[in-house]
Design an enzyme around this catalytic site. Structure first.
Site, mmCIF file in Angstrom:
data_model
loop_
_atom_site.group_PDB
_atom_site.id
_atom_site.type_symbol
_atom_site.label_atom_id
_atom_site.label_comp_id
_atom_site.label_asym_id
_atom_site.label_seq_id
_atom_site.Cartn_x
_atom_site.Cartn_y
_atom_site.Cartn_z
ATOM 1 N N GLN A 148 70.216 50.747 68.889
ATOM 2 C CA GLN A 148 71.004 50.869 70.257
ATOM 3 C C GLN A 148 71.886 49.592 70.444
ATOM 4 O OE1 GLN A 148 68.483 49.418 73.726
ATOM 5 N NE2 GLN A 148 69.653 50.636 74.940
ATOM 6 N N ARG A 183 64.595 34.162 76.781
ATOM 7 C CA ARG A 183 63.783 33.115 77.358
ATOM 8 C C ARG A 183 62.650 32.778 76.144
ATOM 9 N NH1 ARG A 183 60.997 35.359 82.187
ATOM 10 N NH2 ARG A 183 61.500 37.617 81.639
ATOM 11 N N GLY A 196 65.794 44.593 72.820
ATOM 12 C CA GLY A 196 65.967 43.453 73.831
ATOM 13 C C GLY A 196 66.107 42.113 73.050
ATOM 14 N N LYS A 219 42.639 26.200 40.573
ATOM 15 C CA LYS A 219 43.758 27.437 40.633
ATOM 16 C C LYS A 219 43.338 28.298 39.222
ATOM 17 C CE LYS A 219 47.063 28.204 38.343
ATOM 18 N NZ LYS A 219 48.388 28.173 37.539
ATOM 19 N N ALA A 263 34.446 9.581 28.454
ATOM 20 C CA ALA A 263 35.360 9.442 29.614
ATOM 21 C C ALA A 263 36.703 8.682 29.255
ATOM 22 C CB ALA A 263 34.761 8.283 30.632
#
Ligand code: UD1
Ligand code: CA
Length: 455
Positions: A73, A15, A11, A348, A420
């Site tokens: 079909q 809708r 089908g 990651k 740093a």
């Protein structure tokens, strides 16, 4: 007797107002028709046949890995015509007809429907509805036997008062279908070959129609528009929430959780509102998950805390870990016991040894960190040279100062210290200090330039 499953999925689903074929719309993250296929898979069917029509190629491609067969079909001439397209491919045995847009049907219900099916009995799943409008009605004889289904559009006034409805789901033998389907006629209000007409044919032959009912109506509800889709989604999620709570999970609001896959939880897990779980997620005892987290294909070990707004995908977190808020763990993130990841940190393919910490504003990718490593705020592993990814290795107890760029491939030894603001391109030995930044210059009593008043 062997079993073949036929799933009607030809089908259009007008809708839904969508370019996507209806049966591919997702419920709990999975195409509706996949839910039906997965449910059917537990029935030990010989083969499952999906009847495709509208968007046939898309449906076929989407189901390529499911091990199902397809019947085409080309034109939608009714449910009887649809089943007929699969007739040739059916083995001799029982046949179960399901619908690609009825996703919540339960396996137990289908077992019950199939149980009596043989050459003398067919199975019909019916449901009694307050408002039967639109459904085919079950006509019973004086003895109470189901003897016909009349479609709404073909029903007379008496028949329209019947509240027992056809769900569409039925089971019979292949031999019966081979006898009856060629006899169907399209002389009815919709000009379609109705599968439902085989009920009267069965009754006429003295084949008994054995009806079964689902436990709840939602099982047999079909999706025609987005509102129905959303309702079924909530029904499905409610069931998952109930199951989780019955297993001892604390859901702060059971109406605000979404599980799109499988979620396994130990006891005393607490999940705050707005969390989404996708794929396979396993959560250990006593884990607390803050609001609005998205967790996909991950393992979270016991006694960990995932703070608000964190996103985990393909992460393995051993236990006693604290993550977030606002953390992003991407595939291959592996945290040993007690490791910490704080806010605005992305990892990651990164291993953190026991007790290591990345607490603020960092990207750590393609990295192996030993135990008790401290990564300062704003540290970046420069893992990508534009063509290849490279590894950064950091030994136990190393201390990386804030705002450091680690240009991989790079190895930093145990107990090493990095000042740093450094940009490191060369390896650092065990116990060494590495600093790479401009030396600070200070000039006493520095006069800033002033704007002239006269110019
Ligand atoms: C059908 C039943 C009705 C039942 C209702 C339950 C028939 C004649 N009627 O009506 O008794 O109460 O389902 O929802 O069977 N399909 C195809 N090819 C076609 C026609 C349909 O694949 O040629 C598929 C559709 O995609 C859909 C399903 O079959 O998934 C049902 O079709 P639909 O036209 O919606 O049937 P209803 O008119 O609702
Ligand atoms: Ca119809």
């Amino acid at each position: 007797m062997s079993l073949d499953v036929v799933i009607l999925a030809a089908g259009k689903g007008t809708r839904m107002r969508s370019a996507l074929p209806k049966v591919l719309h997702r419920l709990a993250g999975k195409p509706m028709v996949r839910h039906v296929i997965d449910t059917a898979a537990g029935l030990n069917a010989e083969r499952t046949h999906v009847v495709v029509g509208h968007g046939a190629d898309q449906v076929r491609n989407s189901l390529a890995e499911c091990g199902v067969g397809f019947a085409v079909q080309a034109e939608q001439k009714g449910t009887g015509h649809a089943v007929a397209q699969a007739l040739e491919a059916l083995s001799e045995g029982r046949v179960l007809v399901l619908y690609g847009d009825v996703p919540l049907i339960r396996r137990e219900t289908l077992h019950q429907l199939l149980e009596p099916v043989d050459e003398q009995h067919i199975g019909l799943l019916t449901v009694t509805l307050e408002n039967p409008a639109g459904y085919g009605r079950i006509v019973r004889d004086a003895a109470g036997n189901a003897v016909a289904i009349v479609e709404q559009k073909d029903a007379n006034d008496d028949q329209l008062t019947i509240r027992e409805c056809n769900t569409g789901i039925m089971a019979m033998t292949a031999a019966q279908l081979r006898r009856w389907l060629p006899e169907l006629s399209a002389e009815n209000a919709q000009g379609e070959y109705y599968l439902t007409d085989i009920i009267a044919m069965a009754a006429a032959e003295g084949v008994k129609v054995v009806t079964a009912q689902p436990e709840r109506a939602v099982e047999v509800e079909g999706v025609n528009d987005r509102a129905q889709m959303a309702r079924l989604e909530r029904a499905y999620q409610n069931d998952i929430a109930e199951t989780l709570m019955s297993q001892g999970v604390a859901l702060l609001d059971p109406s605000r959780i979404d599980v799109r896959g499988s979620l396994t939880c130990g006891s005393d897990v607490e999940i705050d509102v707005g969390c989404v779980f996708e794929g396979d997620v396993e959560i250990g005892e006593g884990v607390r998950i803050g609001p609005n987290c998205v967790i996909r294909d991950s393992y979270i070990g016991a006694a960990s805390v995932i703070e608000a707004h964190s996103v985990l995908e393909g992460a393995v977190v051993a236990g006693h870990n604290r993550i977030g808020p606002f953390a992003r763990l991407r595939p291959g993130s592996r945290l040993a016991v007690g490791a910490r990841i704080g806010n605005f940190v992305e990892t990651k393919n990164a291993e953190l040894g026991e007790g290591s910490k990345i607490n603020h504003l960092s990207y750590v990718g393609d990295a192996r960190l030993g135990r008790n490593v401290n990564i300062g705020a704003g540290t970046i592993t420069c893992n990508y040279d534009g063509a290849y990814k490279h590894l950064t290795e950091i030994g136990d107890n190393a201390f990386i100062g804030s705002n450091t760029a680690l240009v991989a491939p790079l190895s930093i030894g145990r107990e090493a210290t990095v000042g740093a603001g450094s940009t490191l391109t060369r390896d650092v030995a065990d116990n060494a200090l590495a600093v790479s930044r401009g030396r600070q210059v200070s000039k006493d009593n520095w006069q800033r330039p002033v704007k002239s008043q006269t110019r």
